[in-house]
Design a protein around this motif. Structure first.
Motif, mmCIF file in Angstrom:
data_model
loop_
_atom_site.group_PDB
_atom_site.id
_atom_site.type_symbol
_atom_site.label_atom_id
_atom_site.label_comp_id
_atom_site.label_asym_id
_atom_site.label_seq_id
_atom_site.Cartn_x
_atom_site.Cartn_y
_atom_site.Cartn_z
ATOM 1 N N ALA A 1 0.816 -1.216 0.000
ATOM 2 C CA ALA A 1 0.000 0.000 0.000
ATOM 3 C C ALA A 1 0.850 1.266 0.000
ATOM 4 C CB ALA A 1 -0.941 0.001 1.211
ATOM 5 N N ARG B 1 1.204 5.915 -1.939
ATOM 6 C CA ARG B 1 0.993 7.104 -1.127
ATOM 7 C C ARG B 1 1.177 8.376 -1.957
ATOM 8 N NH1 ARG B 1 4.616 6.461 2.863
ATOM 9 N NH2 ARG B 1 3.129 5.287 4.133
ATOM 10 N N THR C 1 -5.332 2.562 0.695
ATOM 11 C CA THR C 1 -4.068 3.268 0.534
ATOM 12 C C THR C 1 -4.293 4.773 0.635
ATOM 13 O OG1 THR C 1 -4.085 3.616 -1.869
ATOM 14 C CG2 THR C 1 -3.406 1.437 -1.067
#
Length: 513
Positions: free
Chosen positions: A465, A469, A491
């Motif tokens: 995940a 970002r 996420t």
């Protein structure tokens, strides 16, 4: 300079108030790089402690009381930038071992402080002011060196990597205990008293070994560990209030152990309950208890009660000798610990369901990994009726006599929403599907099945995940869009866009809390 006990305490409070401004470093952790945060902390510490050294060593004239408070505040605030950079980076890098990471980081803070103090005492015992000089220079040098090595990396994504992490953490704990034993031997043979050195080293050893005893087992809420810590601290304060022979050392050990528990447990506890998004800010909100508690209990309460029992001296100050000077303070602190015990028990009750889900997801992940290891490559197939069972599913709507069935995907990750997708039932394709396919000369696989490769991609996105970002993500030829939905749900991606060749495919996408 003639100062009352209240004024002396407020000098210490000024340093702790600097930690209240740690909110700045918390907000900066989501916007600035780790190296930038470290440099800011090192420069601030260099100025804050450097000016204190200049005053104490009489290289400059004494500063007014309020100015000394400002530089003490700067010195205290510098540590929040350093701690934020280290702790937030480590928590993000080792998401599967937040408890041990938090304990090791906090334990090594105590260890480094002990080493630093003993070295300065042994090297500069004749010149205490050099301690401030070292406090200004050494952390700055360490931060500059850390800028090279301390970087965010993708967390472990396989059982072998997680096992390797656990082995490394065990080594760190063993090394910490070895160094603590060395400090014990050094202090016992040094100029310090035997009992005080022993109590210090025992407390330090327990603090450093504490990460080994804070695993999440049997869905036991972490706040219960905080409740245990409050019991230890209450007993410690009561021991100091009794003022019996040796009770000061015993009470100090109990309070130190309780404080170590709180530091070790609270950090991963917050990450599990609130997630890792804006964790730097969250961490610095948590440590607001340090300046607030210091101001209330040390700056106001302890100083006021001490001055109330103290006698005035000829120099204009005040002095108090005897156990009665702080007995009432210790009793009030014990009551505060009891209140903390009650609040932590209530928090544990309220979060029990959350930790039950966390424990179940950890067990589910282990089962999935074991199944993957046993079946291996044989499960890699393009069959439309068989997947990898990486993400648990169940039918929400009975597909009898229907062309579509509602399938619920339960993501094996903490606090993740459930995904509901309307999928075409096998062997019940509609004529309109084929009409569209014939019109555009394409196939209809995106409509009539959930491909195993889509499930594998979704699971990969789930396990990695952090790579999404603050990214804009587009899923080309989304089909049922499972991978894109996973990215959007769990996420910190700034935007997720779905695209599909067949427009009717898009009507199947959906997510519910």
């Amino acid at each position: 300079m003639a100062l009352t006990q209240l004024q002396l305490n407020n000098l210490s409070v000024a340093k702790d108030i600097g930690k209240a401004f740690g909110l700045l470093s918390g907000m900066a952790s989501d916007r600035l790089s780790t190296s930038t945060i470290l440099i800011i902390g090192s420069v601030e510490g260099l100025i804050g402690y450097g000016v204190q050294w200049l005053v104490v060593s009489e290289r400059i004239n004494p500063l007014p009381y309020w100015q000394m408070c400002i530089f003490l505040c700067m010195g205290g605030n510098s540590t929040t930038w350093m701690n934020t950079a280290v702790l937030v980076t480590c928590i993000r890098n080792f998401t599967k071992n937040r408890g041990p990471v938090s304990g090791i980081c906090k334990g090594y803070v105590g260890l480094s402080t002990a080493i630093f103090t003993d070295l300065c005492t042994s090297l500069f015992s004749s010149s205490p002011c050099k301690f401030l000089l070292m406090l200004a220079i050494v952390p700055a040098i360490v931060c500059i060196a850390a800028c090279i090595f301390l970087q965010e990396t993708p967390p472990a994504s396989s059982p072998s990597e997680e096992k390797q992490e656990a082995e490394v953490f065990l080594i760190f704990n063993i090394l910490a205990i070895v160094v603590a034993v060395y400090l014990l031997a050094f202090d016992i043979t040094g100029p310090h008293g035997h009992v005080l050195s022993l109590a210090f080293a025992v407390g330090l050893t327990v603090l450093l070994a504490m990460p080994l005893g804070v695993p999440l087992k049997h869905a036991m809420p972490r706040p219960l560990w905080n409740a245990v810590a409050e019991i230890l601290m209450a007993l410690g304060y009561l021991a100091m209030a009794l003022a019996m022979p040796g009770s000061l050392y015993i009470g100090s050990i109990f309070v130190g152990m309780g404080y170590g528990f709180l530091l070790t447990v609270t950090v991963p506890d917050a990450s599990e309950l609130f997630g890792l998004k804006h964790y730097g800010l969250l961490y610095n909100i948590l440590i607001l208890n340090l300046p607030l508690g210091s101001f209330l209990f040390s700056g106001l309460l302890a100083g006021y009660l001490y001055d109330a029992d103290a006698t005035k001296t000829s120099e204009g100050g005040s002095t108090c000798v005897g156990s009665h000077c702080y007995r009432l303070v210790h009793l009030i602190m014990a009551l505060a610990s009891v209140l903390g015990l009650v609040l932590n028990v209530l928090l544990a009750i309220r979060t029990k369901k959350v930790y039950t889900k966390i424990y179940e997801s950890k067990n589910l992940k282990k089962i999935i990994m074991d199944e993957q290891s046993a079946i291996g490559v044989k499960r890699i197939t393009r069959k439309t009726t068989q997947g990898f069972n990486l993400i648990p599913t169940n039918l929400v709507q009975d597909p009898t006599n229907l062309t579509d069935a509602t399938v619920c995907y339960t993501l094996p990750i903490d606090s993740a929403p459930k995904l509901y997708i309307n999928q075409r039932v096998v062997d019940r394709a509609e004529l309109s599907d084929f009409e569209i396919c014939n019109q555009y000369n394409i196939d209809n696989t995106g409509l009539v099945c959930q491909w195993p490769s889509e499930e594998a991609l979704a699971y990969f996105c789930l396990k990695n995940a952090d790579m999404f970002r603050s990214k804009r993500v587009i899923e080309l030829g989304a089909g049922y869009g499972l991978a894109g939905l996973v990215i959007a749900a769990v996420t910190d991606a700034s935007e997720v866009i779905f695209s599909a060749i067949l427009m009717p495919t898009l009507k199947h996408l959906g997510v519910q809390e």
